[in-house]
Design an enzyme around this catalytic site. Structure first.
Site: not given
Ligand code: NI
Length: 171
Positions: A44, A49, A89-90, A131-132, A135
């Site tokens: 994701g 991000q 997480c990226l 999660h997304e 963000h």
């Protein structure tokens, strides 16, 4: 390819604005986000991000045959039951922790053409959506850990980042 913003950058803490224009530049952004996410081997990636403060994210879970953009998403239903599982997480590469999430959610969103859809999700997809979605509200998964666990994770992240920098310099 887009640069992925890392933890510590304030853009990850901002709230996002709704997408109102569904034009070609939105499609180009979405395509670039999918490519960037695939290259980074994530499931994701959300607007903030990549420095875009818009209410949108992309999710791709190859095992589940899911590749989808979620524009202006709203989580409209959550299960009573929660599930604890490992999450990463990226924007905090290399770090993982157990996070509690709703086991199932229903989400309403629009696709890249503006068409609305509703999706019911469980398992990894439900986790990725939550999660997304976080963000888009300026939240990171580490905010859901205890303060002690968060500090341990972040100091480990800094250590590993500095070690990588040093080994790069030596070459
Ligand atoms: Ni993330």
């Amino acid at each position: 390819m887009l640069d992925i913003v890392k933890v510590g950058d304030e853009v990850l803490r901002e709230k996002t604005e709704k997408v109102t224009v569904f034009d070609n530049s939105l499609k180009i952004l979405i395509d670039a986000m999918f490519e960037t996410m695939e290259e980074a081997e994530g499931v994701g990636l959300a607007g903030p991000q990549v420095g875009v403060l818009k209410s949108l994210f992309v999710i791709e879970i190859p095992g589940d045959n899911i590749k989808k953009a979620f524009i202006n998403p709203v989580i409209v239903e959550t299960s009573a039951e929660k599930t604890v599982n490992e999450e990463g997480c990226l924007s905090i590469p290399g770090q993982y922790a157990e996070v509690s999430r709703f086991s199932r959610v229903a989400v309403q969103a629009q696709d890249e053409t503006g068409r609305p859809f509703t999706l019911k999700a469980d398992g990894l997809l439900a986790r990725a959506i939550q999660h997304e979605y976080d963000h888009l509200e300026g939240r990171l998964f580490i905010d859901r850990l205890s303060e002690a666990d968060r500090e341990i994770l972040l100091s480990r992240y800094e250590k590993e980042k500095n070690r990588k920098k040093k080994s790069r310099k030596r070459r």
